[in-house]
Write a protein that holds these residues in place. Structure first.
Motif, short mmCIF file in Angstrom:
data_model
loop_
_atom_site.label_atom_id
_atom_site.label_comp_id
_atom_site.label_asym_id
_atom_site.label_seq_id
_atom_site.Cartn_x
_atom_site.Cartn_y
_atom_site.Cartn_z
N LYS A 76 0.83 -1.21 0.00
CA LYS A 76 0.00 0.00 0.00
C LYS A 76 0.86 1.25 0.00
O LYS A 76 0.56 2.23 -0.70
CB LYS A 76 -0.92 0.01 1.24
N PHE A 107 2.23 1.74 -3.52
CA PHE A 107 1.18 2.26 -4.41
C PHE A 107 0.93 3.73 -4.12
O PHE A 107 0.74 4.52 -5.04
CB PHE A 107 -0.12 1.46 -4.26
N GLN A 138 -3.20 4.45 -7.21
CA GLN A 138 -4.15 3.72 -6.37
C GLN A 138 -5.44 3.39 -7.11
O GLN A 138 -6.38 2.90 -6.50
CB GLN A 138 -4.42 4.50 -5.10
N TYR A 183 -3.92 -2.70 -7.44
CA TYR A 183 -4.25 -2.12 -6.14
C TYR A 183 -5.55 -2.73 -5.61
O TYR A 183 -5.69 -2.98 -4.42
CB TYR A 183 -4.35 -0.60 -6.23
#
Length: 182
Positions: A27, A30, A36, A41
C-alpha cells in the motif's frame, strides 16, 4: 506487487503478521507512485480485506473489499476473478453481520462472475458455492442450498481442499441439512 504476492503467500501459511507487513508495504508503494486506481491495487485491497476478515475485523474487511470492488469496476476489471473475489468476500462479511439479503446479492454476483471467468471450479469458487448454499438453507431454501453445497464438495475434492477447515465445515453443513430434511 512483489510485496503483495509475498503477503498472499504469508496469509496462505497463516502468518498474518507477515502478511499484514507485506500488504502495508505494498500500500505504501502504491501511495508513493500515486497509482491507487490500478487493477493490482484492487487485488491488494481485496487480499487485505480477507486478512482483516481472518482477524475478525469485519469493518476493515468490508471497507477494503468494497474499495477493491469499486476499483475493479472503475478500471474496467469488473468481470474478473478479482471482482468475483471481492463480491464473495463482501458476501461472507454481510453473512457474518446478519445481512442475508445483501449477502445473497453479493454471493450470486460472485457466482456469476466465477462462471463467466471460468473460475467457479477453483477453491475460491467452492467458497462462493459453500457460503451461498449455507445462506440459501438459512433463508429456507434447503434443497437449493444442498445443490450448491454438493457442487462445492465436488470442487473441494477436485482441488484437494476437502480436508481443510472450510472443507470440514462444508461436510458438517451437508450432514446437518440432510438431518434437517429427515
Amino acid at each position: 506487487v512483489l510485496c503483495c504476492h509475498c503477503g498472499m503467500l504469508a496469509m496462505n501459511l497463516l502468518d498474518f503478521e507477515k502478511a499484514r507487513t507485506d500488504f502495508e508495504e505494498s500500500k505504501r508503494i502504491f501511495a508513493m507512485t500515486r497509482n491507487q486506481r490500478h487493477f493490482q491495487y484492487a487485488v491488494l485491497l481485496d487480499s487485505l480485506g480477507a486478512l482483516h476478515f481472518q482477524e475478525g475485523d469485519l469493518k476493515g474487511a468490508l471497507e477494503n473489499c468494497s474499495e477493491a470492488k469499486r476499483i475493479c469496476h472503475e478500471t474496467g476489471a469488473g468481470q474478473t476473478p478479482c471482482a468475483a473475489s471481492a463480491s464473495s468476500n463482501i458476501g461472507a462479511i454481510l453473512m457474518m453481520q446478519g445481512d442475508k439479503v445483501g449477502a445473497m446479492a453479493e454471493l450470486e454476483a460472485a457466482k456469476r462472475l466465477r462462471s463467466t471467468t471460468a473460475t467457479l471450479d477453483t477453491e475460491g469458487g467452492a467458497g462462493v458455492l459453500q457460503n451461498l448454499g449455507i445462506l440459501k438453507a438459512q433463508t429456507g431454501n434447503v434443497t437449493e442450498g444442498l445443490v450448491d453445497l454438493a457442487q462445492a464438495k465436488q470442487i473441494r475434492i477436485t482441488t484437494d481442499t476437502l480436508g481443510s477447515s472450510n472443507g470440514e465445515l462444508l461436510l458438517h453443513s451437508i450432514v446437518s441439512l440432510h438431518m434437517q430434511l429427515g
